[in-house]
Design a protein around this motif. Structure first.
Motif, mmCIF file in Angstrom:
data_model
loop_
_atom_site.group_PDB
_atom_site.id
_atom_site.type_symbol
_atom_site.label_atom_id
_atom_site.label_comp_id
_atom_site.label_asym_id
_atom_site.label_seq_id
_atom_site.Cartn_x
_atom_site.Cartn_y
_atom_site.Cartn_z
ATOM 1 N N ASN B 241 -4.517 0.809 6.684
ATOM 2 C CA ASN B 241 -3.107 0.641 7.006
ATOM 3 C C ASN B 241 -2.236 0.659 5.764
ATOM 4 N N PRO B 243 -0.951 2.364 2.126
ATOM 5 C CA PRO B 243 -0.903 3.670 1.455
ATOM 6 C C PRO B 243 -1.988 3.816 0.404
ATOM 7 N N LYS B 244 -2.361 5.049 0.141
ATOM 8 C CA LYS B 244 -3.381 5.401 -0.846
ATOM 9 C C LYS B 244 -4.759 4.868 -0.462
ATOM 10 N N VAL B 248 -6.189 -3.536 0.574
ATOM 11 C CA VAL B 248 -5.187 -4.584 0.713
ATOM 12 C C VAL B 248 -3.930 -4.098 0.008
ATOM 13 N N LYS B 249 -2.778 -4.548 0.460
ATOM 14 C CA LYS B 249 -1.528 -4.103 -0.177
ATOM 15 C C LYS B 249 -1.415 -4.668 -1.586
ATOM 16 N N VAL B 250 -0.755 -3.893 -2.419
ATOM 17 C CA VAL B 250 -0.385 -4.343 -3.747
ATOM 18 C C VAL B 250 0.889 -5.159 -3.590
ATOM 19 N N PRO B 251 1.095 -6.342 -4.136
ATOM 20 C CA PRO B 251 0.381 -6.927 -5.276
ATOM 21 C C PRO B 251 -0.858 -7.766 -4.957
ATOM 22 N N GLN B 252 -1.086 -8.072 -3.650
ATOM 23 C CA GLN B 252 -2.209 -8.977 -3.369
ATOM 24 C C GLN B 252 -3.546 -8.410 -3.845
ATOM 25 N N GLN B 255 -3.799 -9.203 -7.393
ATOM 26 C CA GLN B 255 -3.919 -10.644 -7.602
ATOM 27 C C GLN B 255 -5.325 -11.147 -7.274
ATOM 28 N N PHE B 284 7.542 -6.110 -6.769
ATOM 29 C CA PHE B 284 7.164 -6.245 -5.369
ATOM 30 C C PHE B 284 7.559 -5.025 -4.551
ATOM 31 N N ALA B 286 8.473 -1.205 -3.284
ATOM 32 C CA ALA B 286 7.775 0.082 -3.375
ATOM 33 C C ALA B 286 6.281 -0.173 -3.637
ATOM 34 N N ARG B 287 5.787 0.234 -4.781
ATOM 35 C CA ARG B 287 4.360 0.090 -5.037
ATOM 36 C C ARG B 287 4.013 -1.091 -5.934
ATOM 37 N N ALA B 288 4.949 -1.979 -6.078
ATOM 38 C CA ALA B 288 4.705 -3.254 -6.762
ATOM 39 C C ALA B 288 4.115 -3.031 -8.162
#
Lengths: 724, 311
Positions: B241, B243-244, B248-252, B255, B284, B286-288
């Motif tokens: 879900n 991108p790329k 997990v989503k960036v920034p998590q 982190q 945070f 866009a792509r963080a």
């Protein structure tokens, strides 16, 4: 012989055999050629879609002509298969295979694809997609920016020839090239710190990977032995990118006296690999399989010895030293794998295996030095004028790379027992030990897996299975844990349980029902900060109903839910006290439904339909705990963290006009919605509020990627097909 | 470019030369005549005729018996099944044995015994059907795929019948172009057996990924350690879900390894995401993290610009 000459030779050799084929085919009595060709078109209406990038991500959905040609040649000695479609379109596909049974075979293919990111992307820069991109900055009005499409084309071409002459000996050659052409998005920080803004740039993509491999071996029922060599060369015509950095020297706010910064795109590299594969059949219905590979990856880079630097009011180009001047990158991989599979007794299967992978990084140790007070930010450790050991906090200001290497050893055993023909119980033990060089957190990790599975086929109509897996990972950490220490997530100590259940039920010849459940839970109890736990649950239901030559329908329902818990600790580095702790809980849900049917509505009419819907929802919950300091602010949860939804419908009918002609007419519809706080509301300039004065030097410029990936599209298509 | 066109021109011209010199197409089976089996099993015989197996089809029952075993009793009494009926009464190993009796020496089947499919009682006939049909000889269930510009039946539709989790991932917003027909399951995996985990074709995941993504192969002056060790630490190879194809989503995602410096402060200068002014932050939006640390797979830039993967 370099790779280009090798490519020429291999292709020409393949073509020589193709030229000889006509005589051979003509001599093959009874060789028949059948096939079909299709001609038609598609019309696409995007209904005011703002950004077609997502819709056209991998498909050429421009209105136009569609075509296809398929040929099947069969004889008692020779065969040929050709398929080509969408000639002249961005997703063209060509594939030719043929040969003589047991004697030789050949193949040629070409597969094109476009990877679309964004239509009508924007940039304040001139020269988007080139190696020199300049701009008058600040430029905070996107309506004045240049517009372009962010996309690249990818094309894969290749050929294969294998000769065995009805013997177990064979030789084989494969040659291929993957080429990219276009642009893609990259972003670069502007100033010397993370609050100085960044810019999205369309960097040129103009590279190719050429692969050439040879293999020779002996392959029979009892013995297989093969030696292969691969030469893979990556070549990039665009390695240095120059762009206007809007931060340095931006005091005049007139767009003059701005610095030209430099970014580095992927350098050429080459991979050479030898591999030896072997298999021998042994007593006890067993076999021993072996694989050994030795490879070398290289890449040479002439190191830059200057960098744009400065402040918002003054720029400079800072020189420094690089020792040596050229980086010779070299990474060697040595791997071997050994597997013994056996049925030592009735009802027993055994498998023992060992795999070893060693990555030796023999790349150049590079030391950047010669930093001054003005250029201290270009260093990584030490102080200007420091006299301590190089690489220490008291040493001179330097930046030194650390070539990373590791060795991974994997051993395991699996045992399966069939107490009856319809029951199978299996268990397994697996261990992976990884030893690392130059890893900041852990130099050694050991992971053990234990699994148990039961599979039952007692009922003619039912197959059931249950599986349990336990995973335990423990690492040796190189420094003591402080309250805010985050162990690298891939090395952190972890305990995981995995449960899986499956059910396949076929009550009648016309009905298949299937259900699958999966649950995984991981805990990282020893991590002071960072990820603490995660879990994932998945349910999949599917069914197929209908006779093979009648009305047949397939449906599925998917549900997934994943959550990740983490805590981030802020600590006072002077006193050691914990300032505060923030807890985050990420949740990610995915739901999907699909339906497809084939319906022979009349003797000459086949109706086909498909419907699919899926929805993803992401959320983040925040909680905080004050400590020596108060929480910095109110924590507000996020409810739209990667939410998207897609509905796709497709209905068509194929009417058989005559025995050799048919006509297909169809209509498709797609509706995609998207909602993500990281892009919504979208702003081409960050921060979105008014920037005045010197603050404009810190403006970030975005391209529009993901500004509005939603789309609605209606696609009509008509295809006429002739079969001969 | 010119040479590439020359190669293709020669190759395609050769292929069409071969086609133009072929004898006049002849309808029906190559060997002449049909076996007696066609009297009752007409569809099965018609299905096998145009396949490579069908090249051996003739008026005898030799081809049929080569897989189904002795059919003499079955011919005398149709209620008596042949030796190999390929029904639920046969185990996976028994079904596969029929195919392996001829194909066991094939190069691509060398590691069948070591593979996961054999271990999990997957038979050759679970994916292949020698009696023709459509996709790789297997009668394929109705498709649920969205509109595609390809008319080919795609490999993932067969694999996805069992690998439902993977099928679900392919439908997520960020995915390899598998459902679009530009990447096939067999481009990465060897379904006939391999010695690597998940039956990937190469000796490691990274070597496999770099075959197509050679721009990430390096070696780089500055490397990102999880990238060097395993691409799947950050990415899901089938679909995600995020991108790329990130897990997990960036920034998590970042982190999970990086907690010092400004790694914790990705949500804004003061953690105030969603506040009155949204406090939009370059760390945070866009792509963080990757807004600045773009060269996440490795960098050749000098000094700290390269060390921190900024250039």
């Amino acid at each position: 012989m370099d790779i280009k000459q090798s490519t020429t030779s291999a292709v020409l050799i393949a073509c020589l055999f193709l030229l000889a084929a006509p005589a051979a085919y003509a001599a093959d009595g009874g060789f028949s050629l059948t096939g079909s060709y299709t001609l038609g078109g598609q019309f696409v209406d995007t209904q005011d879609t703002v950004d077609e990038g997502k819709m056209r991500e991998y498909r050429d959905l421009t209105s136009g002509v569609l075509s296809a040609l398929g040929l099947t040649g069969r004889g008692s000695n020779y065969y040929l298969d050709f398929y080509g479609e969408n000639v002249g379109r961005k997703d063209m596909f060509l594939d030719l295979r043929g040969g003589s049974y047991g004697s030789f075979k050949y193949g040629l293919f070409s597969d094109s694809m476009q990877h679309f990111f964004t239509t009508d992307a924007r940039t304040p820069y001139s020269g988007a997609g080139t190696l020199n991109q300049t701009a008058k900055l600040p430029n905070l009005d996107p309506s004045t920016w240049n517009v372009y499409d962010l996309a690249y084309k990818r094309r894969s071409d290749g050929a294969m020839f294998e000769l065995s002459l009805d013997s177990p000996w064979y030789v084989r050659a494969d040659v291929g090239q993957i080429s990219f052409d276009g642009n893609k998005l990259q972003a670069y920080a502007q100033g010397t710190g993370s609050s100085n803004g960044f810019v999205d740039l369309a960097v040129p993509v103009d590279f190719s990977t050429r692969n050439l491999s040879f293999e020779s071996g002996y392959s029979s029922k009892k013995l297989h032995l093969a030696l292969a060599y691969l030469d893979s060369k990556f070549e990039n015509d665009d390695e240095i990118l120059h762009w206007t950095n809007g931060y340095f020297g931006n005091d005049k706010l007139t767009g003059t006296d701005l610095g030209i910064d430099t970014s580095y795109l992927p350098s050429d590299n080459q991979l050479k690999r030898w591999s030896l594969n072997g298999l021998v059949k042994l007593p006890l219905s067993s076999s021993l399989a072996l694989r050994y590979t030795q490879s070398e990856s290289t890449s040479d880079v002439t190191l830059a010895t200057s960098q744009l630097i400065g402040t918002a009011t003054a720029k400079s180009t800072a020189p420094f030293l690089a020792s040596p001047a050229v980086f010779n990158g070299k990474v060697d991989y040595d791997t071997w794998a050994l597997t013994w599979s056996a049925m030592p007794a009735e009802g027993f299967d055994v498998r023992l295996y060992a795999l070893d992978l060693k990555r030796e990084n023999k790349s150049t140790d590079v030391l950047f030095s010669g930093f001054t007070t003005a250029t201290t930010s270009l260093g990584c450790v030490g102080v200007v004028g420091g006299t301590g050991p190089v690489g220490s906090a008291t040493g001179p200001r330097v930046c030194e790379n650390e070539p990373f290497g590791f060795e991974r050893r994997n051993y395991g055993a699996e045992l399966a027992w069939r107490p009856t023909k319809t029951n199978r119980i299996s268990g397994g033990w697996d261990q992976i030990k990884t030893d690392r060089e130059f890893h900041p957190d852990s130099d050694s990790t050991k992971e053990r897996r234990y699994s148990l599975e039961w599979r039952n086929t007692a009922l003619d109509t039912l197959v059931a299975s249950l599986k349990l897996q336990l995973i335990e990972r423990r690492s040796n950490f190189l420094s003591p844990a402080l309250p805010n220490t985050v162990w690298s997530f891939d090395t952190a100590n972890m305990d995981r349980q995995v449960y899986k259940a499956g059910l396949d039920y076929t009550p009648t010849a016309k009905l298949d029902l299937s259900a699958e459940y999966y649950y995984k839970k991981s805990e990282y109890d020893d991590s002071p900060s960072g990820r603490q736990a995660d879990d994932r649950g998945e349910i999949y239901l599917s069914s197929v109903y209908g006779a093979q030559d009648g009305f047949r329908v397939k449906a599925y329902v998917d549900y997934e839910k994943a959550s990740t818990d983490a805590r981030l600790v802020s600590r006072n580095s002077t006193t050691g006290a914990v300032n505060y702790t923030v807890f985050t809980g990420i949740e990610d849900k995915f739901e999907a439904f699909g339906l497809g049917f084939d319906w022979p509505a009349q003797e000459r009419l086949l109706v086909t339909g498909a419907a699919s819907w899926n929805r993803s929802k992401g959320a983040v919950d925040f909680n905080g705990l004050a400590g020596a300091a108060a929480l910095p602010t109110t924590l507000i949860n996020i409810t739209n963290y990667g939410n998207n939804e897609r509905l796709a419908l497709n209905l068509n009918g194929t009417y058989e006009i005559t025995g050799s002609w048919d006509l297909t007419a169809g209509l498709a519809y797609e509706d995609v919605a998207f909602d993500d706080i990281q892009f919504d509301p979208y702003s081409y300039v960050l921060p979105p509020g008014p920037l005045v004065g010197p603050a404009q030097a810190t403006a970030s410029y975005l391209s529009g990627w993901y500004r509005d990936p939603e789309y609605k599209a209606t696609i009509g298509y008509l295809l006429a097909k002739h079969t001969f | 470019m010119r040479h590439r066109l020359l190669y293709w021109a020669v190759g395609i011209a050769s292929a069409f030369c071969a086609l133009t010199l072929l004898p006049t197409p002849a309808a029906g089976a190559q060997g002449g005549g049909q076996p007696v089996c066609a009297d009752c099993h007409e569809e099965a015989v018609r299905g096998i005729a145009p396949t490579k197996h069908g090249a051996r089809l003739d008026a005898t029952t030799n081809l049929c018996q080569s897989c189904h075993g002795d059919v003499a009793a079955h011919l005398d009494d149709p209620t008596v099944k042949p030796t190999r009926a390929f029904d639920r009464g046969m185990t996976a190993a028994e079904k596969s044995e029929a195919c392996l009796s001829c194909h066991e020496g094939n190069r691509q089947l060398a590691f069948w015994d070591s593979g996961k499919h054999k271990k999990n009682d997957v038979a050759c006939t679970d994916c292949h059907s020698v009696h023709g049909m459509t996709l790789h000889g297997k009668h394929v269930d109705p498709s649920t795929a969205p509109y595609l510009t390809t008319q080919r039946k795609l490999q993932y539709e067969t694999c996805g019948q069992c690998h439902k989790s993977v099928r679900a991932q392919l439908n997520k917003t960020s995915h390899h172009p598998i459902i679009e027909g530009k990447v096939a399951c067999a481009d990465c995996h060897n379904p006939h057996g391999a010695l690597s985990h998940a039956m990937v074709k190469n000796e490691s995941v990274n070597q496999l990924c770099a075959g197509c993504h050679a721009d990430k192969r390096g070696p780089f002056v500055w490397s990102h350690l999880p990238v060097e060790e395993n691409c799947l630490t950050c990415h899901n190879s089938h679909g995600s879900n995020v991108p790329k194809l990130l897990n997990v989503k960036v920034p998590q995602l970042c982190q999970d390894c990086h907690g010092s410096g400004h790694g914790q402060l990705a949500y804004g200068s003061s953690f105030s995401v969603g506040g009155a002014n949204q406090d939009r932050a370059t760390r945070f939006d866009a792509r963080a993290c990757v807004n600045c640390h773009q060269l996440i797979h490795g960098s050749n830039a000098p000094a700290s610009r390269g060390h921190f993967l900024l250039r």
